[in-house]
Structures are given as structure tokens and as C-alpha cells.
Design an enzyme around this catalytic site. Structure first.
Site, short mmCIF file in Angstrom:
data_model
loop_
_atom_site.label_atom_id
_atom_site.label_comp_id
_atom_site.label_asym_id
_atom_site.label_seq_id
_atom_site.Cartn_x
_atom_site.Cartn_y
_atom_site.Cartn_z
N ARG A 1 12.15 14.67 46.87
CA ARG A 1 13.03 16.48 47.01
C ARG A 1 12.81 17.14 47.65
O ARG A 1 13.84 17.83 48.67
CB ARG A 1 13.22 16.63 46.22
CG ARG A 1 14.57 17.59 46.03
CD ARG A 1 15.21 17.27 44.30
NE ARG A 1 16.96 18.11 44.93
CZ ARG A 1 17.09 18.95 43.94
NH1 ARG A 1 17.28 18.84 42.52
NH2 ARG A 1 18.54 19.54 43.78
N ARG B 1 21.41 30.60 26.43
CA ARG B 1 20.32 29.61 26.31
C ARG B 1 20.53 27.76 27.06
O ARG B 1 20.13 27.34 26.84
CB ARG B 1 19.52 29.33 25.25
CG ARG B 1 18.52 30.50 24.86
CD ARG B 1 17.47 30.56 23.82
NE ARG B 1 16.94 30.76 22.83
CZ ARG B 1 16.67 31.72 21.47
NH1 ARG B 1 17.00 30.88 20.56
NH2 ARG B 1 15.64 32.71 21.75
N HIS C 1 23.24 31.00 56.10
CA HIS C 1 22.08 30.23 55.21
C HIS C 1 21.93 29.09 56.81
O HIS C 1 20.86 28.51 56.67
CB HIS C 1 22.16 30.23 54.09
CG HIS C 1 20.91 28.87 53.72
ND1 HIS C 1 19.69 29.16 53.17
CD2 HIS C 1 21.54 27.82 52.99
CE1 HIS C 1 19.20 27.90 53.23
NE2 HIS C 1 20.31 26.77 52.80
N GLU D 1 11.87 18.29 41.95
CA GLU D 1 10.90 18.53 43.58
C GLU D 1 9.22 18.52 43.85
O GLU D 1 8.86 19.32 44.30
CB GLU D 1 11.22 19.80 44.12
CG GLU D 1 11.57 19.97 45.39
CD GLU D 1 11.75 21.43 45.72
OE1 GLU D 1 10.74 22.48 46.62
OE2 GLU D 1 12.95 22.11 46.11
N LYS E 1 19.66 23.18 41.71
CA LYS E 1 18.99 23.69 42.20
C LYS E 1 20.31 25.34 41.82
O LYS E 1 21.09 25.85 42.24
CB LYS E 1 18.57 24.19 43.79
CG LYS E 1 17.01 22.89 43.73
CD LYS E 1 17.00 23.10 44.51
CE LYS E 1 15.51 22.49 45.63
NZ LYS E 1 15.11 22.81 46.62
N HIS F 1 13.73 24.62 56.19
CA HIS F 1 14.06 25.87 55.01
C HIS F 1 13.44 26.95 55.30
O HIS F 1 12.95 27.93 54.84
CB HIS F 1 14.38 25.47 53.84
CG HIS F 1 15.82 24.94 54.04
ND1 HIS F 1 16.51 23.89 54.70
CD2 HIS F 1 16.87 25.34 52.92
CE1 HIS F 1 17.38 23.26 54.67
NE2 HIS F 1 17.46 24.80 53.47
N HIS G 1 14.25 30.25 56.00
CA HIS G 1 13.81 31.30 54.25
C HIS G 1 12.86 33.06 55.19
O HIS G 1 13.71 33.98 55.13
CB HIS G 1 13.30 30.45 53.43
CG HIS G 1 14.38 29.50 52.75
ND1 HIS G 1 13.23 28.84 51.45
CD2 HIS G 1 14.87 30.01 52.96
CE1 HIS G 1 14.64 28.36 51.13
NE2 HIS G 1 15.41 28.54 51.63
N LYS H 1 21.68 12.78 50.01
CA LYS H 1 21.06 13.57 48.94
C LYS H 1 21.45 13.26 47.50
O LYS H 1 20.27 13.83 46.49
CB LYS H 1 21.94 15.45 49.17
CG LYS H 1 21.27 16.22 47.93
CD LYS H 1 21.67 17.65 48.62
CE LYS H 1 20.92 18.71 47.03
NZ LYS H 1 20.55 19.40 47.43
N ASN I 1 14.29 20.28 52.27
CA ASN I 1 13.98 21.60 52.47
C ASN I 1 13.51 21.55 54.31
O ASN I 1 12.80 22.56 55.08
CB ASN I 1 12.68 22.35 52.09
CG ASN I 1 12.65 22.34 50.61
OD1 ASN I 1 14.34 23.37 50.01
ND2 ASN I 1 12.51 21.39 49.58
N GLU J 1 23.50 21.58 57.86
CA GLU J 1 22.83 21.03 56.64
C GLU J 1 22.77 19.25 56.21
O GLU J 1 22.48 18.58 56.62
CB GLU J 1 23.37 21.20 55.46
CG GLU J 1 22.75 22.69 54.67
CD GLU J 1 21.50 22.93 54.06
OE1 GLU J 1 20.65 21.54 54.19
OE2 GLU J 1 20.85 24.05 53.99
#
Length: 351
Positions: free
Chosen positions: A228, A112, A252, A224, A134, A235, A239, A214, A232, A176
Site C-alpha cells: 500500500r 471511541r 493536493h 500500509e 485512511k 507524495h 507533501h 486501489k 504514495n 491520482e
């Protein structure tokens, strides 16, 4: 240089991003380093010489985005159980963004939740993936659709690890960096147009500025819910490209570079960006040998995959678009016909 993460608006978590030579690290607990054969072959000995721990284990997983899945996470978990790590134990993510994402996600799951530290070894992970908590994995439906926001205890960025990075991987990280500049800082974009990133001092300044930008965003919006999502940019398109090519054709950052070109085209169609600004971004990407073209085979299929994007909700696609260079707009009201017209320009018939 130290850049602080201070999540006062959400979880009251604080930690430091240290940009410097990797210091000596001492842990009074069991530690497991998660890495891959490529990184360990170049740098594991360096890391081991800097770490003292009650017990130290190395978990080696295959290299590549195609292994970023639940099966690999289970492999890591099984190693942790075998070595009897407990709730006070610590994981170290030693590699690029894939290693960081999976190690953080595994840390969030094991008993956990246990602590983890990021030691990123690629430019992409140093400027972006290691910062902000993330974590996650891919599945057949898309990228990072399974995961958690789970913050590390610390991030250590040492540019010496980049000396063995292949040029293609380095360029993927530059994508990026460009993303940050286009969204938030026009003067930084101007700097990137002129700077030589093979110069170590210039590279360190570039990493530091990207991390600062960032960190500022993450400090405002950890999970997000607002600003935030702007990170993206590129992205949403990227993606889909990664998914269509089964994560085997593009790194990526390469997919993000193409995604930014597509997003810019949509921004131009909406009057948010000039031809000159579009060309400036494309030229900067090309300067670093990043791809800027992609052939869409079926516009309807490509468009339908936008709805698997985590930012989409209530059957509306959220697009992160540049408003010139240095500013942005978040739009969920763009007509499907206009989007598909832009996508059509990336089909064989239009090329």
C-alpha cells in the site's frame, strides 16, 4: 458497478464501493452530514432528498486544506455532542478528500468510534481518498501526521457530483489517476493518453479502474505495511511542497503531480526510467493542465523534511519510484548525494 473491499488479512472488514447514481439511503439512527459551504451550496439538497434518518443534522466546516487540523475536528466533535449523537449514530462525509479525512478521523474518535459513510464529490476523493480508510489531519510538521486507519461502512460514488467541480479541482483528481496507472497498469496509462475525460462514459470507466486498482492494494495491505505504500508515489515529494507552501499554493493533486515529476527524475538517475517514459508522464500531466515545476529554495531544508514522512523509519527515507510505466520499486537505500543532485535540478540556478 460495485467494487468490494475485503480486508481478510487484517480486520475482517467488508464493505462496498458503489459507482452509480446515489441511491435512497435509510438509517434508523441519528445521522450527521459533514460538509462545507461550497459542496452544500451545490448538492446538499440532492443528498437530503435521498436520506431518511431518525434525526438528521448538517455540520458545515470551512472549505480548504488549511482547515484540515485538530481545531476543525474539535468543532465537528462539539456539534456531535450538542446534538447528542450516541454510539449507534452515523456520520456522512459529503465533500472532497479533506472532508472525508476529517469526518473519518472524527468518527474514529467520537465515543471511541462510530460508523461513517463516504459520499465523495471530487474526482480526487472518488478515485483515491474515499477508498481504504485512511483518515487524519495536518499539523505544522507535515501532512496527515495525526490520524487513524478507520474504514467506512460504505462508499457511494456518483459522477453527477463532478458536474459542478472546477476544472482545477478536476485536474487535481487526474493526478491520482495517473499515479495508479504509472505504478500498476501500463495499458491503463495508454488508455489515459487517448481518452477524453469530458465524456461521461469514459470518466466512469476511468473512476472504476482506479477504484479497482486501489481496492486490490488495500485488500492486500490495509495498514500500509507493504504494497500500500506504493500508493504514495509522488507524495513523498508532494507533501514537502505542500508543507513549504503552507497548503495554500497547490491543491493536493497538483503537489502530487509535481512530486511525480521529481520522483521520475530520481528514477531516471537510478536507471529505472527512460527519458521517453519520463516525458510521457509529464505530457499526460500537462494535458490536464497540472503543474510540473517547482522552485526549491534550499535543497538541504527540502531534504530534511523527507524525514517527517510517515513512511520513513530508522533515519532512512523510503522512496516510491516507477520502474518504467506499470511497475514500481520501493527504495530506502538511495544515497543522499544523488537525491540532493536531483533536487538541485529544481532550484533557480538549474532552471
Amino acid at each position: 458497478m460495485i467494487v468490494p473491499i475485503q480486508l481478510e488479512n487484517s480486520s475482517n472488514i467488508e464493505y462496498d464501493i458503489t459507482i452509480d447514481k446515489l441511491p435512497k439511503l435509510s438509517f434508523d439512527t441519528k445521522v450527521a452530514i459533514v460538509t462545507n459551504p461550497t459542496v452544500s451550496g451545490f448538492h446538499l439538497e440532492t443528498l437530503l432528498n435521498q436520506i431518511e434518518a431518525k434525526e438528521l443534522h448538517v455540520v458545515t466546516i470551512p472549505d480548504g486544506e488549511k482547515y484540515k487540523n485538530l481545531e476543525t475536528v474539535e468543532t465537528i466533535l462539539n456539534e456531535l455532542f450538542t446534538h447528542k449523537l450516541d454510539r449507534k449514530s452515523l456520520l456522512i462525509a459529503f465533500g472532497g478528500g479533506v472532508i472525508g479525512d476529517m469526518t473519518g478521523f472524527t468518527a474514529s474518535l467520537y465515543q471511541r468510534g462510530i460508523d461513517f459513510v463516504q459520499i465523495p464529490t471530487t474526482l480526487l476523493s472518488q478515485v483515491d481518498a474515499s477508498v481504504g480508510g485512511k483518515t487524519g489531519v495536518n499539523n505544522q510538521f507535515g501532512k496527515n501526521l495525526i490520524g487513524a486507519f478507520y474504514q467506512p461502512k460504505a462508499v457511494y460514488i456518483d459522477t453527477n457530483f463532478l458536474e459542478t467541480l472546477p476544472s482545477r479541482e478536476f485536474a487535481a483528481g487526474v493526478a491520482e489517476v495517473v499515479k495508479m496507472a504509472v505504478m500498476f497498469d501500463a495499458s491503463y496509462f495508454d488508455f489515459l493518453e487517448e481518452v477524453d475525460l469530458t465524456d461521461k462514459s469514459s470518466l466512469e470507466k476511468t473512476i472504476a479502474r482506479s477504484v479497482e486498482l486501489k481496492a486490490n492494494v488495500v485488500n492486500q495491505d490495509e495498514k500500509e505495511a507493504g504494497i500500500r505504500a506504493v500508493l504514495n508515489y509522488g507524495h513523498t515529494f508532494g507533501h514537502v511542497i505542500e508543507n513549504e507552501t503552507a497548503y495554500k499554493t497547490y491543491l493536493h493533486g497538483e503537489a502530487v503531480a509535481i512530486g511525480m515529476v521529481m520522483a521520475n527524475q530520481l528514477a531516471y538517475a537510478l536507471g529505472l526510467m527512460s527519458v521517453e517514459e519520463m516525458q510521457s508522464v509529464k505530457s499526460l500531466l500537462l494535458k490536464h493542465n497540472l503543474p510540473v515545476d517547482y522552485e526549491i529554495k534550499d535543497v538541504d531544508v527540502f531534504y530534511s523534511k523527507f524525514f517527517l514522512d510517515k513512511k520513513s523509519a530508522n533515519d532512512k527515507i523510503k522512496f516510491i519510484l516507477p520502474n518504467g510505466i506499470g511497475d514500481f520499486e520501493v527504495r530506502s537505500d538511495i544515497d543522499e548525494t544523488l537525491v540532493k543532485k536531483v533536487l538541485e535540478s529544481f532550484t533557480r540556478n538549474s532552471q
